[in-house]
Design a protein around this motif. Structure first.
Motif, short mmCIF file in Angstrom:
data_model
loop_
_atom_site.label_atom_id
_atom_site.label_comp_id
_atom_site.label_asym_id
_atom_site.label_seq_id
_atom_site.Cartn_x
_atom_site.Cartn_y
_atom_site.Cartn_z
N GLU A 241 -47.77 21.76 41.36
CA GLU A 241 -47.90 23.16 41.77
C GLU A 241 -46.64 23.96 41.44
OE1 GLU A 241 -48.65 25.91 45.77
OE2 GLU A 241 -48.91 23.73 45.89
N MET A 242 -45.48 23.35 41.62
CA MET A 242 -44.22 24.08 41.45
C MET A 242 -43.72 24.07 40.01
SD MET A 242 -42.28 22.69 44.90
CE MET A 242 -40.91 23.84 44.92
N GLY A 243 -44.11 23.08 39.22
CA GLY A 243 -43.60 22.97 37.86
C GLY A 243 -42.35 22.13 37.83
N GLU A 244 -41.28 22.68 37.28
CA GLU A 244 -40.01 21.94 37.23
C GLU A 244 -39.28 22.14 38.55
OE1 GLU A 244 -36.53 21.17 33.94
OE2 GLU A 244 -37.12 23.25 34.32
N VAL A 245 -38.86 21.04 39.17
CA VAL A 245 -38.25 21.14 40.51
C VAL A 245 -36.99 20.29 40.60
CG1 VAL A 245 -40.50 21.49 41.61
CG2 VAL A 245 -39.55 19.19 41.50
N VAL A 341 -24.71 26.08 47.00
CA VAL A 341 -23.59 27.03 47.06
C VAL A 341 -24.19 28.43 47.00
CG1 VAL A 341 -23.23 26.80 44.55
CG2 VAL A 341 -21.46 27.85 45.98
N LEU A 342 -23.77 29.28 47.95
CA LEU A 342 -24.33 30.63 48.06
C LEU A 342 -23.32 31.70 47.66
CD1 LEU A 342 -26.08 30.19 51.53
CD2 LEU A 342 -26.90 29.54 49.27
N TYR A 343 -22.05 31.31 47.68
CA TYR A 343 -20.99 32.25 47.32
C TYR A 343 -19.82 31.43 46.77
CZ TYR A 343 -17.72 36.22 47.85
OH TYR A 343 -16.82 37.24 47.62
N TYR A 344 -19.32 31.85 45.62
CA TYR A 344 -18.10 31.26 45.08
C TYR A 344 -17.38 32.34 44.28
CZ TYR A 344 -14.77 28.22 42.77
OH TYR A 344 -13.60 27.65 42.33
N GLY A 354 -31.26 25.95 40.14
CA GLY A 354 -30.76 25.12 39.05
C GLY A 354 -29.35 25.49 38.66
N GLN A 355 -29.08 26.80 38.56
CA GLN A 355 -27.72 27.26 38.23
C GLN A 355 -26.74 27.01 39.38
OE1 GLN A 355 -27.46 31.28 36.69
NE2 GLN A 355 -29.43 31.10 35.62
N SER A 407 -36.23 27.48 39.50
CA SER A 407 -35.93 28.88 39.15
C SER A 407 -35.80 29.79 40.36
CB SER A 407 -37.04 29.43 38.23
OG SER A 407 -38.29 29.45 38.93
N SER A 408 -35.88 29.22 41.57
CA SER A 408 -35.95 30.06 42.78
C SER A 408 -34.56 30.45 43.29
CB SER A 408 -36.71 29.33 43.89
OG SER A 408 -36.00 28.17 44.28
N PRO A 409 -34.41 31.70 43.77
CA PRO A 409 -33.18 32.11 44.44
C PRO A 409 -33.17 31.61 45.87
CG PRO A 409 -34.74 33.91 44.49
CD PRO A 409 -35.41 32.79 43.72
#
Length: 555
Positions: A241-245, A341-344, A354-355, A407-409
């Motif tokens: 359902e999600m694709g690449e995870v 990580v949410l802030y750097y 992914g990033q 790909s999700s934020p």
């Protein structure tokens, strides 16, 4: 601005059950105060949530119901026992306050009209009062408000202190009202709220301009609500359902959000409680593992023995510890697995996971004490890798695995299909205690059974689901009974009603239809697994979650 103006709005909102009508009332009120100062808008937005501090703040008033009773008794000459009996009968300290102030025969000739600034400032002052005679000082601040308040104003002052406004306004309603009041798209307001965790700040920015709202973002030092996971129907189904995870190990510990601002490191739980003082070694480990930059990272702290994970309950002993921390540090060693990580140096929460994962790998220097979560990037072409990771995670004493759309934020406070969790046994629910029964025989002095409820996210009320008695050993039975004493609202022979405050994780074999409980369903063979001190009332499982579980059960 007079407090009675806000009280009038409270009454109007509370008089309707229609969400759109509540939204319209709030929006119209916000429009009328557009010309007021930003501070007024900020305070009004907080008070509409029944708060005096923003959600990210760890400040608390420290005013108990008993102190409110003492204040009313002193001002009105009413016996404290009489007020306590009223509370046991009515259950709403606000209503009792209104009734007592209405019946007050003592005339005050020099009443000063209450302003919003006066109310919120007096209540905020209680937080900083400590040491000897602190209760009397807090008492005087509350008395000052009650002495100038009308019965209705007194009711809502009490409800604000007890954090039970009872007007049926949720965050979604306020987001929509701010959007309407200032003519700014709801998605922009919602995004700003997610990243700032401060509706007061969002409203003041909206009062200024749409550009000011868009500038709001995640900031080190201000914890945000954690992104939440839905249940996975199965490994293959989720991946297809999600694709690449990103598939990673799910750890059985305390989820933490770690902020570094300048030289200071702060650690917050998923309830946004500051537990930095209780976890000094985690501060040390993180300081060594990451560069000297401002950041916000997420991870899971687990308790270990011989470098292997041990029960979640041990980590709770560490997090709740205020004294003898060094002794407990030796007794219950900790380590942390970082996974986001949410802030750097700058906000990165809106970048794809992914990033963010790649950035985390670049900035973290791992050790025996600080590791990155074990993970694999999988798709429908290599489902076997996810199944292998799941088996490895279980074999090594962990809870299961997570799936995150690559790909999700990061979506603070949101529970969606971009993040799923899969455990070997998924039949558990986090329920809040709302009632109980005294036991029999040897257990006559203890609460032997608890009435558990789920949150109705549409109304903000708790709906009863099941009575649970099994799963508690004698130690848990005694400690939970002691703990629940402070939350008793009323007692009728063996039956007790509690203020919703304590959450239990309950395992069960099946969900069944039932006319006995308000949820319309109940649980077969419920067993209490643990107290969930790591989550707050806003994270109690919902009726929507129950329906999702029913769908999974029936498929």
């Amino acid at each position: 601005m007079l407090y009675e103006e806000l009280v009038d709005v409270y009454e109007k909102i509370g008089s309707t059950t229609r969400r759109l009508e509540k939204e319209e009332i709030i929006a119209n009120f916000l429009k009328t105060i557009k010309h007021k100062s930003p501070e007024t808008t900020y305070d009004v937005t907080l008070l509409l949530q029944g708060k005096i501090f923003p959600p990210w703040s760890d400040k608390e008033m420290g005013v108990s119901t008993q102190l409110i009773i003492k204040a009313l008794s002193k001002m009105l000459g009413e016996n404290t026992k009489s007020i306590e009996n009223k509370l046991a009968s009515v259950g709403d300290m606000g209503e009792i306050t209104e009734e007592l102030v209405s019946n007050n025969k003592q005339v005050t000739f020099f009443k000063v009209p209450l302003t919003i600034t006066k109310v919120i400032n007096n209540l905020r002052k209680t937080e900083s009062i400590t040491g000897s005679n602190s209760q009397n000082k807090k008492l005087n601040l509350i008395l000052e408000l009650y002495s100038s308040a009308s019965p209705l104003e007194a009711k809502y002052i009490t409800r604000t202190i007890t954090e039970k406004l009872r007007i049926g306004v949720g965050e979604g309603t306020l987001v929509d009202a701010i959007s309407d009041a200032y003519g700014i798209d709801k998605e922009i307001i919602d995004r700003a709220y997610m990243l700032s965790n401060d509706l007061g700040e969002v409203a003041t920015r909206a009062q200024e301009s749409i550009g000011a709202v868009k500038e709001l973002s995640i900031t080190p030092g201000k914890p945000i609500k954690p992104m939440l996971a839905q249940l996975s129907p199965g490994i293959r189904e989720s991946i297809e359902e999600m694709g690449e995870v990103v598939c990673e190990t799910k750890y059985d510990g305390i989820r933490v959000q770690i902020h570094k601002i300048g030289d200071e490191i702060k650690i917050f739980t998923r309830r946004l409680e500051n537990v930095t003082q209780a976890l000094p070694e985690i501060v040390e480990y993180i300081r060594e593992a990451l560069p000297d930059e401002d950041y916000i990272i997420e991870g899971e702290v687990i308790a270990t023995r011989d470098n292997k994970p041990i029960s979640f309950q041990y980590i709770l002993q560490r997090v709740k510890r205020k004294y003898d921390v060094e002794k407990m540090r030796e007794k219950i060693p900790l380590k942390i697995f970082l996974f986001d990580v949410l802030y750097y140096k700058e906000p990165v929460a809106e970048q794809p996971i992914g990033q963010r994962r790649q950035l985390l790998e670049e900035i973290v220097h791992t050790s025996d004490d600080v590791e990155l979560s074990t993970m694999k990037v999988v798709s429908s072409d290599n489902v076997g890798d996810a199944e292998e990771l799941f088996n490895w995670s279980i074999d090594n004493g962990h809870e299961g695995i997570m799936f995150k759309d690559v790909s999700s934020p990061y979506s603070p406070g949101k529970r969606g299909k971009n993040m799923l969790k899969f455990k070997p046994v998924r039949e558990t629910l986090d329920c809040v205690i709302t009632g109980g029964l005294y036991g029999k025989g040897k257990r006559a002095k203890f609460f032997g059974s608890y009435l558990l409820s789920l949150l109705d996210s549409q109304t903000g009320e708790y709906k009863t689901l099941v009575h649970a008695a099994t799963g508690m050993d004698d130690e848990m039975l005694a400690s939970l009974t002691d703990r629940m004493q402070q939350y008793i609202l009323s007692t009728n022979e063996q039956i007790v009603t509690f203020k919703p405050a304590v959450i239990l994780e309950v395992a069960y074999s099946e969900i069944v239809e039932s006319n006995e409980y308000e949820a319309g369903y109940s649980l077969r063979f419920p067993a209490i697994k643990r107290v969930r001190d790591d989550i707050g009332l806003d994270q109690v499982d919902t009726l929507d979650k129950l329906k999702q579980m029913i769908d999974l059960q029936n498929n």
